[in-house]
Design an enzyme around this catalytic site. Structure first.
Site, PDB file in Angstrom:
ATOM      1  N   LYS A 149       0.844  -1.205   0.000  1.00 54.66           N
ATOM      2  CA  LYS A 149       0.000   0.000   0.000  1.00 54.66           C
ATOM      3  C   LYS A 149       0.874   1.249   0.000  1.00 54.66           C
ATOM      4  O   LYS A 149       0.655   2.170  -0.783  1.00 54.66           O
ATOM      5  CB  LYS A 149      -0.902  -0.007   1.243  1.00 54.66           C
ATOM      6  CG  LYS A 149      -1.562   1.329   1.534  1.00 54.66           C
ATOM      7  CD  LYS A 149      -2.460   1.254   2.747  1.00 54.66           C
ATOM      8  CE  LYS A 149      -1.816   1.584   4.058  1.00 54.66           C
ATOM      9  NZ  LYS A 149      -1.540   3.006   4.318  1.00 54.66           N
ATOM     10  N   ASN A 150       1.856   1.283   0.897  1.00 58.51           N
ATOM     11  CA  ASN A 150       2.633   2.515   1.063  1.00 58.51           C
ATOM     12  C   ASN A 150       3.629   2.769  -0.067  1.00 58.51           C
ATOM     13  O   ASN A 150       4.258   3.823  -0.113  1.00 58.51           O
ATOM     14  CB  ASN A 150       3.358   2.507   2.411  1.00 58.51           C
ATOM     15  CG  ASN A 150       2.382   2.707   3.561  1.00 58.51           C
ATOM     16  OD1 ASN A 150       1.199   2.974   3.335  1.00 58.51           O
ATOM     17  ND2 ASN A 150       2.867   2.573   4.786  1.00 58.51           N
ATOM     18  N   ARG A 185      -4.793  10.780   4.246  1.00 54.48           N
ATOM     19  CA  ARG A 185      -3.640  11.675   4.388  1.00 54.48           C
ATOM     20  C   ARG A 185      -2.679  11.570   3.214  1.00 54.48           C
ATOM     21  O   ARG A 185      -2.058  12.538   2.807  1.00 54.48           O
ATOM     22  CB  ARG A 185      -2.872  11.324   5.648  1.00 54.48           C
ATOM     23  CG  ARG A 185      -3.497  11.727   6.934  1.00 54.48           C
ATOM     24  CD  ARG A 185      -2.538  11.446   8.053  1.00 54.48           C
ATOM     25  NE  ARG A 185      -1.237  12.071   7.793  1.00 54.48           N
ATOM     26  CZ  ARG A 185      -0.961  13.335   8.029  1.00 54.48           C
ATOM     27  NH1 ARG A 185      -1.859  14.121   8.561  1.00 54.48           N
ATOM     28  NH2 ARG A 185       0.224  13.834   7.746  1.00 54.48           N
ATOM     29  N   CYS A 194      -4.743  12.947  12.778  1.00 58.10           N
ATOM     30  CA  CYS A 194      -5.567  11.751  12.714  1.00 58.10           C
ATOM     31  C   CYS A 194      -5.446  11.038  14.047  1.00 58.10           C
ATOM     32  O   CYS A 194      -4.784  11.535  14.967  1.00 58.10           O
ATOM     33  CB  CYS A 194      -5.170  10.856  11.543  1.00 58.10           C
ATOM     34  SG  CYS A 194      -3.640  10.009  11.797  1.00 58.10           S
ATOM     35  N   ARG A 226       0.495  14.778  13.148  1.00 54.78           N
ATOM     36  CA  ARG A 226       0.970  14.564  11.778  1.00 54.78           C
ATOM     37  C   ARG A 226       1.028  15.834  10.926  1.00 54.78           C
ATOM     38  O   ARG A 226       0.321  15.978   9.922  1.00 54.78           O
ATOM     39  CB  ARG A 226       0.139  13.493  11.089  1.00 54.78           C
ATOM     40  CG  ARG A 226       0.151  12.197  11.872  1.00 54.78           C
ATOM     41  CD  ARG A 226      -0.524  11.081  11.160  1.00 54.78           C
ATOM     42  NE  ARG A 226       0.313  10.406  10.198  1.00 54.78           N
ATOM     43  CZ  ARG A 226      -0.056   9.317   9.538  1.00 54.78           C
ATOM     44  NH1 ARG A 226      -1.236   8.814   9.711  1.00 54.78           N
ATOM     45  NH2 ARG A 226       0.761   8.739   8.680  1.00 54.78           N
ATOM     46  N   PRO A 227       1.894  16.784  11.314  1.00 49.03           N
ATOM     47  CA  PRO A 227       2.019  18.003  10.513  1.00 49.03           C
ATOM     48  C   PRO A 227       2.666  17.724   9.152  1.00 49.03           C
ATOM     49  O   PRO A 227       3.194  16.629   8.935  1.00 49.03           O
ATOM     50  CB  PRO A 227       2.945  18.878  11.361  1.00 49.03           C
ATOM     51  CG  PRO A 227       3.706  17.941  12.231  1.00 49.03           C
ATOM     52  CD  PRO A 227       2.824  16.744  12.447  1.00 49.03           C
ATOM     53  N   ASP A 269       4.806  20.196   7.803  1.00 49.85           N
ATOM     54  CA  ASP A 269       5.771  21.288   7.679  1.00 49.85           C
ATOM     55  C   ASP A 269       7.027  20.893   6.896  1.00 49.85           C
ATOM     56  O   ASP A 269       7.595  21.706   6.174  1.00 49.85           O
ATOM     57  CB  ASP A 269       6.168  21.809   9.075  1.00 49.85           C
ATOM     58  CG  ASP A 269       6.670  20.699   9.987  1.00 49.85           C
ATOM     59  OD1 ASP A 269       6.056  19.622   9.999  1.00 49.85           O
ATOM     60  OD2 ASP A 269       7.692  20.908  10.669  1.00 49.85           O
ATOM     61  N   LEU A 270       7.445  19.626   7.013  1.00 52.39           N
ATOM     62  CA  LEU A 270       8.664  19.222   6.300  1.00 52.39           C
ATOM     63  C   LEU A 270       8.406  19.110   4.798  1.00 52.39           C
ATOM     64  O   LEU A 270       9.299  19.391   3.988  1.00 52.39           O
ATOM     65  CB  LEU A 270       9.185  17.889   6.851  1.00 52.39           C
ATOM     66  CG  LEU A 270       9.604  17.932   8.325  1.00 52.39           C
ATOM     67  CD1 LEU A 270       9.915  16.546   8.857  1.00 52.39           C
ATOM     68  CD2 LEU A 270      10.824  18.850   8.510  1.00 52.39           C
ATOM     69  N   ASP A 288       4.401   0.725  12.241  1.00 50.00           N
ATOM     70  CA  ASP A 288       3.210   0.057  11.718  1.00 50.00           C
ATOM     71  C   ASP A 288       3.071  -1.393  12.195  1.00 50.00           C
ATOM     72  O   ASP A 288       2.011  -1.994  12.032  1.00 50.00           O
ATOM     73  CB  ASP A 288       3.202   0.095  10.183  1.00 50.00           C
ATOM     74  CG  ASP A 288       2.882   1.489   9.662  1.00 50.00           C
ATOM     75  OD1 ASP A 288       2.463   2.354  10.449  1.00 50.00           O
ATOM     76  OD2 ASP A 288       3.057   1.719   8.444  1.00 50.00           O
ATOM     77  N   ARG A 318      -8.650  -0.451   4.782  1.00 48.99           N
ATOM     78  CA  ARG A 318      -7.815   0.559   4.119  1.00 48.99           C
ATOM     79  C   ARG A 318      -6.453  -0.028   3.753  1.00 48.99           C
ATOM     80  O   ARG A 318      -5.790   0.450   2.845  1.00 48.99           O
ATOM     81  CB  ARG A 318      -7.565   1.748   5.066  1.00 48.99           C
ATOM     82  CG  ARG A 318      -8.707   2.713   5.197  1.00 48.99           C
ATOM     83  CD  ARG A 318      -8.289   3.869   6.083  1.00 48.99           C
ATOM     84  NE  ARG A 318      -6.896   4.190   5.823  1.00 48.99           N
ATOM     85  CZ  ARG A 318      -5.988   4.540   6.747  1.00 48.99           C
ATOM     86  NH1 ARG A 318      -6.342   4.634   8.000  1.00 48.99           N
ATOM     87  NH2 ARG A 318      -4.767   4.822   6.415  1.00 48.99           N
TER      88      ARG A 318
HETATM   89  C1  UD1 Z   1       4.302   6.887   6.430  1.00 51.04           C
HETATM   90  C2  UD1 Z   1       3.414   5.674   6.267  1.00 51.04           C
HETATM   91  C3  UD1 Z   1       2.855   5.234   7.610  1.00 51.04           C
HETATM   92  C4  UD1 Z   1       3.970   5.018   8.611  1.00 51.04           C
HETATM   93  C5  UD1 Z   1       4.881   6.244   8.683  1.00 51.04           C
HETATM   94  C6  UD1 Z   1       6.107   6.023   9.551  1.00 51.04           C
HETATM   95  C7  UD1 Z   1       2.491   6.002   4.050  1.00 51.04           C
HETATM   96  C8  UD1 Z   1       1.286   6.257   3.232  1.00 51.04           C
HETATM   97  N1  UD1 Z   1       2.310   6.016   5.369  1.00 51.04           N
HETATM   98  O1  UD1 Z   1       3.480   7.950   6.925  1.00 51.04           O
HETATM   99  O2  UD1 Z   1       2.154   3.992   7.398  1.00 51.04           O
HETATM  100  O3  UD1 Z   1       3.414   4.787   9.893  1.00 51.04           O
HETATM  101  O4  UD1 Z   1       5.347   6.573   7.356  1.00 51.04           O
HETATM  102  O5  UD1 Z   1       6.833   4.943   9.119  1.00 51.04           O
HETATM  103  O6  UD1 Z   1       3.569   5.749   3.528  1.00 51.04           O
HETATM  104  N2  UD1 Z   1       6.354  14.717  10.658  1.00 51.04           N
HETATM  105  C9  UD1 Z   1       6.508  16.051  10.911  1.00 51.04           C
HETATM  106  N3  UD1 Z   1       6.429  16.944   9.886  1.00 51.04           N
HETATM  107  C10 UD1 Z   1       6.215  16.530   8.594  1.00 51.04           C
HETATM  108  C11 UD1 Z   1       6.062  15.167   8.341  1.00 51.04           C
HETATM  109  C12 UD1 Z   1       6.137  14.268   9.389  1.00 51.04           C
HETATM  110  O7  UD1 Z   1       6.704  16.459  12.061  1.00 51.04           O
HETATM  111  O8  UD1 Z   1       6.138  17.389   7.710  1.00 51.04           O
HETATM  112  C13 UD1 Z   1       6.403  13.750  11.772  1.00 51.04           C
HETATM  113  C14 UD1 Z   1       5.062  13.021  11.949  1.00 51.04           C
HETATM  114  O9  UD1 Z   1       4.166  13.760  12.716  1.00 51.04           O
HETATM  115  C15 UD1 Z   1       5.487  11.744  12.628  1.00 51.04           C
HETATM  116  C16 UD1 Z   1       6.874  11.474  12.023  1.00 51.04           C
HETATM  117  O10 UD1 Z   1       7.297  12.712  11.458  1.00 51.04           O
HETATM  118  O11 UD1 Z   1       5.607  11.937  14.004  1.00 51.04           O
HETATM  119  C17 UD1 Z   1       6.891  10.397  10.981  1.00 51.04           C
HETATM  120  O12 UD1 Z   1       5.997  10.712   9.937  1.00 51.04           O
HETATM  121  P1  UD1 Z   1       6.258  10.349   8.422  1.00 51.04           P
HETATM  122  O13 UD1 Z   1       7.521   9.560   8.299  1.00 51.04           O
HETATM  123  O14 UD1 Z   1       6.120  11.570   7.602  1.00 51.04           O
HETATM  124  O15 UD1 Z   1       5.038   9.379   8.130  1.00 51.04           O
HETATM  125  P2  UD1 Z   1       4.015   9.446   6.918  1.00 51.04           P
HETATM  126  O16 UD1 Z   1       4.735   9.690   5.645  1.00 51.04           O
HETATM  127  O17 UD1 Z   1       2.855  10.310   7.286  1.00 51.04           O
END
Ligand code: UD1
Length: 420
Positions: free
Chosen positions: A22-23, A94, A118, A123-124, A126-127, A307, A400
């Site tokens: 999926k991811n 998302r 969620c 889950r911001p 900003d990055l 996960d 999902r």
């Molecule tokens: C992806 C996976 C999800 C998995 C996660 C971590 C998909 C569709 N989903 O989610 O299944 O649980 O990786 O392995 O691939 N963060 C920030 N700012 C940002 C982005 C992220 O602070 O702009 C933080 C998030 O809040 C979280 C952490 O970084 O605490 C990890 O998030 P991230 O690696 O971005 O996960 P996703 O890509 O959302």
């Protein structure tokens, strides 16, 4: 509302075939808007999240054909003509935010609703926005939307404060069509990033270093259509490994990449699970030894995946001794502990740490609620070993992310039914 009814089952036994990831599928589908050619994506799982991403592609004008019998999705990007992704689609998933980078690179502008938090955390994004700003886009975040535009993105050095999977993917996709070279430092190293990079390279992109913490992308003028097969789902693999261990079963997991589940293998071996690499797949046996406790700390890849944290919590309720689970990625991802406690697990949660006492086998059947996708899988596994009957509600979360979950479990001897 649909639910799963699960009865205490015999140890899982037999073979299971893992679906496409999926991811990996979601960002790869988002990346198809980078070309006006046709992309044929194979091994795509039939999941509601994948259907939503197809809806999003259609919303921006792409022509999408979903053939779930053959597991092929075809996207013709020549008709893409819109740069707006409305909230009613973003709120469904998302991962829809993955389309920001590709759409900006293709259309020169993008207007996309912010995904918001969620169940598992804030889950911001900003990055993601920092990254495209570094590539020269003007970005305004207001009224719950991100507006970005750039006539032409320009290669840059982007340092990520945290190796976010989604941010790495968004920036990597946008940078494929930027002018000059982009370097992403402290990039995420997940196998899905490598799969996305391989897909983009098959479209003519020039990406090196995916799978390490430094990714270099040399921008090209144009990408072309391609034919690509996504990798097997490592979290589905992990889930079945853990289910086999929890039920003290013996299963063969086919179509998986053992290298992608090394942290799961390591932890299960620590618990006493027997795992062997056979020519046809991974053999997982929970029936050979007495299983014991271990400690888990979730980390970015190649650490233990967040996960798989919920499913392994169920296993740890059934082994000898006390385990500690530390969730470092998401601030609210231990909600399944409460549901497991309703089945008699006696887990104590303090902040981001759960103390799992173990020796709770058999758990007791109860009516429990899937609070998110992986929490749902954890409860289903718990239902297989709990006495009596377990009812899992809110199963749309599970659907999902797990293709044919009920059928696959039934083939392994599980007593599980979906009722509407
Ligand atoms: C992806 C996976 C999800 C998995 C996660 C971590 C998909 C569709 N989903 O989610 O299944 O649980 O990786 O392995 O691939 N963060 C920030 N700012 C940002 C982005 C992220 O602070 O702009 C933080 C998030 O809040 C979280 C952490 O970084 O605490 C990890 O998030 P991230 O690696 O971005 O996960 P996703 O890509 O959302």
């Amino acid at each position: 509302m649909s639910k799963y009814i699960i009865k205490q089952s015999a140890p899982l036994h037999g073979e299971v075939e893992i679906s496409g990831a999926k991811n990996a599928t979601l960002p790869i589908l988002a990346a198809t808007v980078l070309t006006d050619g046709v992309c044929e994506i194979h091994d795509t799982p039939h999941l509601s999240d994948v259907e939503v991403m197809c809806e999003i592609l259609r919303a921006v004008g792409a022509t999408v054909t979903e053939d779930y019998e053959r597991h092929v999705i075809t996207v013709d990007g020549s008709t893409v003509d819109k740069s707006v992704v409305p909230y009613d689609l973003v709120k469904k998933e998302r991962a829809s935010f993955f389309i920001m980078g590709p759409l900006l690179a293709r259309m020169g502008k993008v207007n996309i609703a912010l995904p918001g938090g969620c169940a598992i955390g804030e889950r911001p994004v900003d990055l993601h926005t920092k990254g495209i700003r570094m590539l020269g886009a003007r970005v305004v975040t207001s009224d719950g939307e991100v507006n970005a535009n750039a006539d032409k993105l320009k290669g840059a050095l982007v340092y990520l404060d945290f190796p976010s999977v989604g941010a790495t993917e968004n920036i990597m996709m946008a940078a494929t069509l930027a002018e000059g070279e982009t370097t992403i430092e402290n990039a995420a190293e997940e196998p899905e990033i490598v799969d996305l990079a391989n897909f983009l390279n098959s479209m003519g992109a020039q990406i090196k270093g995916a799978g390490t913490d430094t990714i270099r992308i040399t921008g090209v003028d144009k990408l072309h259509g391609t034919r690509y097969a996504v990798i097997p789902d490592r979290i589905e693999t992990a889930t079945f490994m853990i289910a086999a261990a929890t039920t003290r079963g013996n299963i063969l997991i086919k179509n998986c990449i053992p290298d992608h589940v090394r942290p799961i293998i390591a932890k299960l071996i620590e618990c006493g699970v027997d795992i062997s690499d056979e020519p046809e797949g991974l053999r997982v046996r929970g029936d050979k030894n007495h299983l014991k406790a271990t400690n888990i700390k979730t980390l970015p890849y190649p650490g233990f995946p967040t996960d798989a944290q919920a499913p392994i919590m169920t296993l740890l309720t059934t082994v000898d001794g006390q385990s500690r689970i530390n969730e470092t990625l998401f601030e609210n991802r231990l909600m399944h502990a409460n549901e497991l406690n309703r089945m008699g697990a006696n887990i104590r949660v303090d902040g981001r740490t759960a103390i799992v006492p173990g020796n709770q086998r058999p758990l007791e059947g109860a009516s429990v609620m899937a609070t998110d996708l992986r929490a749902g899988a954890a409860l289903v596994i718990a239902g297989l070993v709990a006495t009596g009957t377990t009812e899992v509600t809110n199963i749309y979360h599970i659907e999902r992310g797990y293709e044919d979950f009920v059928r696959k479990l039934k083939n392994l001897g599980a007593d599980i039914e979906k009722v509407d």
